[in-house]
Design a protein around this motif. Structure first.
Motif, PDB file in Angstrom:
ATOM      1  N   LYS A 201     -24.096 -37.396 -18.716  1.00  0.00           N
ATOM      2  CA  LYS A 201     -23.426 -36.861 -17.537  1.00  0.00           C
ATOM      3  C   LYS A 201     -23.100 -37.950 -16.511  1.00  0.00           C
ATOM      4  O   LYS A 201     -22.103 -37.868 -15.800  1.00  0.00           O
ATOM      5  CB  LYS A 201     -24.297 -35.780 -16.892  1.00  0.00           C
ATOM      6  CG  LYS A 201     -24.337 -34.479 -17.670  1.00  0.00           C
ATOM      7  CD  LYS A 201     -25.264 -33.468 -17.008  1.00  0.00           C
ATOM      8  CE  LYS A 201     -25.285 -32.158 -17.776  1.00  0.00           C
ATOM      9  NZ  LYS A 201     -26.245 -31.185 -17.196  1.00  0.00           N
ATOM     10  N   GLU A 202     -23.935 -38.977 -16.434  1.00  0.00           N
ATOM     11  CA  GLU A 202     -23.785 -39.986 -15.389  1.00  0.00           C
ATOM     12  C   GLU A 202     -23.020 -41.224 -15.843  1.00  0.00           C
ATOM     13  O   GLU A 202     -22.763 -42.114 -15.023  1.00  0.00           O
ATOM     14  CB  GLU A 202     -25.170 -40.389 -14.871  1.00  0.00           C
ATOM     15  CG  GLU A 202     -25.893 -39.243 -14.164  1.00  0.00           C
ATOM     16  CD  GLU A 202     -27.271 -39.643 -13.664  1.00  0.00           C
ATOM     17  OE1 GLU A 202     -27.688 -40.790 -13.941  1.00  0.00           O
ATOM     18  OE2 GLU A 202     -27.923 -38.804 -13.020  1.00  0.00           O
ATOM     19  N   ASN A 203     -22.657 -41.301 -17.122  1.00  0.00           N
ATOM     20  CA  ASN A 203     -21.934 -42.462 -17.639  1.00  0.00           C
ATOM     21  C   ASN A 203     -20.638 -42.036 -18.318  1.00  0.00           C
ATOM     22  O   ASN A 203     -20.471 -40.874 -18.704  1.00  0.00           O
ATOM     23  CB  ASN A 203     -22.803 -43.219 -18.645  1.00  0.00           C
ATOM     24  CG  ASN A 203     -23.996 -43.890 -17.987  1.00  0.00           C
ATOM     25  OD1 ASN A 203     -23.859 -44.838 -17.233  1.00  0.00           O
ATOM     26  ND2 ASN A 203     -25.191 -43.373 -18.279  1.00  0.00           N
ATOM     27  N   ILE A 204     -19.725 -42.968 -18.445  1.00  0.00           N
ATOM     28  CA  ILE A 204     -18.504 -42.759 -19.231  1.00  0.00           C
ATOM     29  C   ILE A 204     -18.835 -43.210 -20.650  1.00  0.00           C
ATOM     30  O   ILE A 204     -18.818 -44.405 -20.956  1.00  0.00           O
ATOM     31  CB  ILE A 204     -17.327 -43.570 -18.662  1.00  0.00           C
ATOM     32  CG1 ILE A 204     -17.059 -43.185 -17.212  1.00  0.00           C
ATOM     33  CG2 ILE A 204     -16.072 -43.357 -19.515  1.00  0.00           C
ATOM     34  CD1 ILE A 204     -16.079 -44.119 -16.499  1.00  0.00           C
ATOM     35  N   VAL A 205     -19.166 -42.255 -21.499  1.00  0.00           N
ATOM     36  CA  VAL A 205     -19.654 -42.588 -22.833  1.00  0.00           C
ATOM     37  C   VAL A 205     -18.533 -42.486 -23.862  1.00  0.00           C
ATOM     38  O   VAL A 205     -17.931 -41.429 -24.040  1.00  0.00           O
ATOM     39  CB  VAL A 205     -20.825 -41.667 -23.248  1.00  0.00           C
ATOM     40  CG1 VAL A 205     -21.295 -42.011 -24.665  1.00  0.00           C
ATOM     41  CG2 VAL A 205     -21.977 -41.810 -22.269  1.00  0.00           C
ATOM     42  N   TYR A 232     -15.167 -50.480 -15.368  1.00  0.00           N
ATOM     43  CA  TYR A 232     -16.007 -49.290 -15.238  1.00  0.00           C
ATOM     44  C   TYR A 232     -17.458 -49.675 -15.519  1.00  0.00           C
ATOM     45  O   TYR A 232     -17.848 -49.846 -16.672  1.00  0.00           O
ATOM     46  CB  TYR A 232     -15.545 -48.200 -16.208  1.00  0.00           C
ATOM     47  CG  TYR A 232     -14.101 -47.787 -16.018  1.00  0.00           C
ATOM     48  CD1 TYR A 232     -13.744 -46.904 -15.010  1.00  0.00           C
ATOM     49  CD2 TYR A 232     -13.101 -48.306 -16.835  1.00  0.00           C
ATOM     50  CE1 TYR A 232     -12.423 -46.527 -14.823  1.00  0.00           C
ATOM     51  CE2 TYR A 232     -11.774 -47.936 -16.660  1.00  0.00           C
ATOM     52  CZ  TYR A 232     -11.439 -47.051 -15.652  1.00  0.00           C
ATOM     53  OH  TYR A 232     -10.124 -46.689 -15.471  1.00  0.00           O
ATOM     54  N   LYS A 233     -18.246 -49.798 -14.469  1.00  0.00           N
ATOM     55  CA  LYS A 233     -19.619 -50.275 -14.607  1.00  0.00           C
ATOM     56  C   LYS A 233     -20.507 -49.297 -15.378  1.00  0.00           C
ATOM     57  O   LYS A 233     -21.541 -49.687 -15.924  1.00  0.00           O
ATOM     58  CB  LYS A 233     -20.227 -50.525 -13.222  1.00  0.00           C
ATOM     59  CG  LYS A 233     -19.454 -51.542 -12.389  1.00  0.00           C
ATOM     60  CD  LYS A 233     -19.299 -52.871 -13.120  1.00  0.00           C
ATOM     61  CE  LYS A 233     -18.541 -53.888 -12.277  1.00  0.00           C
ATOM     62  NZ  LYS A 233     -18.265 -55.148 -13.020  1.00  0.00           N
ATOM     63  N   THR A 234     -20.117 -48.024 -15.420  1.00  0.00           N
ATOM     64  CA  THR A 234     -20.936 -47.022 -16.119  1.00  0.00           C
ATOM     65  C   THR A 234     -20.417 -46.728 -17.536  1.00  0.00           C
ATOM     66  O   THR A 234     -20.849 -45.772 -18.162  1.00  0.00           O
ATOM     67  CB  THR A 234     -20.979 -45.705 -15.323  1.00  0.00           C
ATOM     68  OG1 THR A 234     -19.644 -45.202 -15.174  1.00  0.00           O
ATOM     69  CG2 THR A 234     -21.609 -45.917 -13.960  1.00  0.00           C
ATOM     70  N   LEU A 235     -19.482 -47.548 -18.011  1.00  0.00           N
ATOM     71  CA  LEU A 235     -18.937 -47.299 -19.355  1.00  0.00           C
ATOM     72  C   LEU A 235     -19.936 -47.750 -20.421  1.00  0.00           C
ATOM     73  O   LEU A 235     -20.475 -48.860 -20.362  1.00  0.00           O
ATOM     74  CB  LEU A 235     -17.612 -48.026 -19.533  1.00  0.00           C
ATOM     75  CG  LEU A 235     -16.855 -47.722 -20.836  1.00  0.00           C
ATOM     76  CD1 LEU A 235     -15.361 -47.610 -20.579  1.00  0.00           C
ATOM     77  CD2 LEU A 235     -17.106 -48.798 -21.893  1.00  0.00           C
ATOM     78  N   LYS A 236     -20.189 -46.895 -21.397  1.00  0.00           N
ATOM     79  CA  LYS A 236     -21.119 -47.177 -22.496  1.00  0.00           C
ATOM     80  C   LYS A 236     -20.440 -46.876 -23.830  1.00  0.00           C
ATOM     81  O   LYS A 236     -19.628 -45.945 -23.926  1.00  0.00           O
ATOM     82  CB  LYS A 236     -22.379 -46.306 -22.394  1.00  0.00           C
ATOM     83  CG  LYS A 236     -23.057 -46.309 -21.038  1.00  0.00           C
ATOM     84  CD  LYS A 236     -23.812 -47.587 -20.784  1.00  0.00           C
ATOM     85  CE  LYS A 236     -24.550 -47.541 -19.449  1.00  0.00           C
ATOM     86  NZ  LYS A 236     -25.253 -48.795 -19.156  1.00  0.00           N
ATOM     87  N   LEU A 237     -20.803 -47.642 -24.846  1.00  0.00           N
ATOM     88  CA  LEU A 237     -20.371 -47.353 -26.212  1.00  0.00           C
ATOM     89  C   LEU A 237     -21.595 -46.920 -27.006  1.00  0.00           C
ATOM     90  O   LEU A 237     -22.589 -47.649 -27.086  1.00  0.00           O
ATOM     91  CB  LEU A 237     -19.732 -48.581 -26.862  1.00  0.00           C
ATOM     92  CG  LEU A 237     -19.398 -48.450 -28.364  1.00  0.00           C
ATOM     93  CD1 LEU A 237     -18.354 -47.362 -28.596  1.00  0.00           C
ATOM     94  CD2 LEU A 237     -18.919 -49.785 -28.928  1.00  0.00           C
ATOM     95  N   VAL A 238     -21.513 -45.732 -27.597  1.00  0.00           N
ATOM     96  CA  VAL A 238     -22.601 -45.206 -28.419  1.00  0.00           C
ATOM     97  C   VAL A 238     -22.132 -45.165 -29.872  1.00  0.00           C
ATOM     98  O   VAL A 238     -21.090 -44.565 -30.181  1.00  0.00           O
ATOM     99  CB  VAL A 238     -23.008 -43.791 -27.943  1.00  0.00           C
ATOM    100  CG1 VAL A 238     -23.920 -43.121 -28.950  1.00  0.00           C
ATOM    101  CG2 VAL A 238     -23.689 -43.876 -26.583  1.00  0.00           C
ATOM    102  N   LEU A 239     -22.887 -45.818 -30.753  1.00  0.00           N
ATOM    103  CA  LEU A 239     -22.564 -45.861 -32.179  1.00  0.00           C
ATOM    104  C   LEU A 239     -23.516 -44.939 -32.929  1.00  0.00           C
ATOM    105  O   LEU A 239     -24.714 -45.212 -33.016  1.00  0.00           O
ATOM    106  CB  LEU A 239     -22.681 -47.287 -32.708  1.00  0.00           C
ATOM    107  CG  LEU A 239     -21.745 -48.321 -32.078  1.00  0.00           C
ATOM    108  CD1 LEU A 239     -22.117 -49.730 -32.512  1.00  0.00           C
ATOM    109  CD2 LEU A 239     -20.305 -48.031 -32.449  1.00  0.00           C
ATOM    110  N   VAL A 240     -22.953 -43.842 -33.452  1.00  0.00           N
ATOM    111  CA  VAL A 240     -23.750 -42.868 -34.199  1.00  0.00           C
ATOM    112  C   VAL A 240     -23.507 -43.109 -35.682  1.00  0.00           C
ATOM    113  O   VAL A 240     -22.448 -42.774 -36.211  1.00  0.00           O
ATOM    114  CB  VAL A 240     -23.364 -41.420 -33.823  1.00  0.00           C
ATOM    115  CG1 VAL A 240     -24.273 -40.429 -34.536  1.00  0.00           C
ATOM    116  CG2 VAL A 240     -23.425 -41.219 -32.321  1.00  0.00           C
ATOM    117  N   GLY A 241     -24.461 -43.703 -36.355  1.00  0.00           N
ATOM    118  CA  GLY A 241     -24.294 -43.995 -37.776  1.00  0.00           C
ATOM    119  C   GLY A 241     -24.961 -45.300 -38.138  1.00  0.00           C
ATOM    120  O   GLY A 241     -25.433 -46.056 -37.279  1.00  0.00           O
TER     121      GLY A 241
END
Length: 405
Positions: A201-205, A232-241
């Motif tokens: 909710k708090e990050n741009i994922v 964008y300081k709240t940008l995150k990359l999530v790798l599922v796999g």
């Protein structure tokens, strides 16, 4: 064995974490109520926790890097499968992936032989070298011509086989992947810990979901992260796999001086200062996908990418590489792009990484989707609508008609 039911055999080389394996699992579950089903794999090494709708037979014959051993194991598989087919007496045998196609054909006991092709052969970067040349110029034209029917997930694959591989006389049937969206949505709604929920909710994922393999283009995608995280300081990359390219990806991130972590605890507050998170294989990727701001697919080649349709069904906007083949047929009403990024009917298309505009287009597309809430809302609604075309309910009659069940 009930001799009144049609007997269908499904064949695949392995049951690891790929898209063809997911399709194999889903098809077995769909067909189970309508036929006597036998599932066969060359071996169960590195098996993913998939669910199957039938008896699963493991030939127990491994792969090998040695050419001589490959040939020995190939004929051993043909011999063993032929024995199984003589006992099971299938009406139709359907094979997934090229190696299984050859074994399926050569082990025939008179049943209908179907090959189910999920991706491009021409643009598959794993088909290379002398063996790759022989596969493209000799084996595929020779063996695929003898199949009773070739099933393809989209029209472009049929065109490629017909034109490039000289298989214009073959009987093709377009049979897209399908999805149980009721189950996908149920799994997506399963609760997360408070810290995980707050993280999304708090990050741009940005989410990438799937196998970490070279053809997925993730090593190229991470090159644009420094520019995006500066904006964008709240940008995150999530790798599922998970997959064979994880170590190479980690090295790329180190070279780019991008912070990364492998998630080992559910206290996601520990990852606030990290740009890239490796989640590893998840039996329920939908919990993370559905809470992401967007899903991206930077692939070099595809067939019908499951993760894109799943994301659209969950109302997650998608940005996808316009690679051969699949993404354009899913997202756009145009045969080709006149400008980049292409803001298509159901998602955003960007050029493949070899295109000079690719890196700039990716940054523009992501930046626009973050800033333009009306565009985001459009893709949430339009994506959901498009995904319903590939629902399980819509495909039951297609498969029953195809197999005369």
């Amino acid at each position: 064995m009930d001799r009144q039911q049609k007997r269908i055999l499904l064949l695949i080389p392995n049951l690891d974490f790929g898209g063809a394996q997911s399709s194999f699992s889903r098809l077995s579950l769909l067909l189970k109520p309508y036929c006597t089903l036998l599932l066969v794999a060359f071996n169960k090494e590195n098996i993913a926790p998939l669910e199957f709708g039938g008896n699963l037979v493991d030939l127990g014959i491994p792969g090998s890097q040695s050419i001589l051993k490959k040939a020995f194991y190939f004929f051993k598989r043909v011999k063993r499968l032929k024995e199984i087919k003589k006992e099971f007496a299938p009406h139709t045998s359907i094979s997934f992936l090229e190696g299984a196609d050859y074994v399926n054909l050569l082990s025939s006991v008179g049943e209908d032989i179907f090959f189910y092709v999920h991706g491009s052969k021409l643009y598959d970067r794993n088909i290379r070298g002398l063996i790759g040349f022989l596969r493209k110029r000799v084996f595929i034209p020779l063996f695929y011509a003898k199949a009773d029917k070739i099933l393809v997930v989209n029209n472009r694959i049929a065109e490629e086989l017909s034109l490039y591989f000289r298989l214009s006389h073959v009987d093709y049937e377009v049979v897209p992947n399908f999805y149980d969206f009721n189950e996908i949505k149920r799994m997506a709604r399963l609760p997360l810990s408070e810290s995980i929920d707050r993280f999304f909710k708090e990050n741009i994922v940005i989410c990438i979901s799937g196998r970490l393999a070279a053809e997925k283009g993730i090593d190229q995608f991470v090159k644009i992260l420094p520019e995006l995280t500066d904006r964008y300081k709240t940008l995150k990359l999530v790798l599922v796999g998970d997959g064979p390219e994880k170590d190479a990806l980690v090295n790329n991130l180190k070279n780019l001086e991008i912070s990364y972590r492998t998630v080992t605890t559910e206290d996601w507050t520990a990852y606030e200062s990290t740009s890239v998170l490796f989640l590893g294989y998840q039996s329920n990727p939908y919990r993370f996908m559905s809470r992401s701001y967007m899903l991206v697919l930077p692939s070099l080649n595809e067939g019908m990418p499951n993760t894109i349709v799943e994301a659209m069904g969950l109302g997650v906007p998608v940005i996808v590489s316009d690679c051969n083949y699949g993404p354009r047929e899913l997202l756009s009403n145009q045969k080709e792009s006149s400008d980049w990024p292409e803001y298509s009917a159901y998602g955003i298309l960007v050029p493949v990484w070899s295109h000079q505009q690719s890196y700039k287009s990716w940054v523009i597309a992501i930046d626009t989707l973050i800033k333009d809430s009306s565009l985001r809302d459009k893709y949430i609604q339009q994506g959901r609508s498009k995904a319903t075309e590939f629902s399980k309910e819509n495909m039951i009659s297609k498969w029953r008609e195809l197999l005369k069940l």
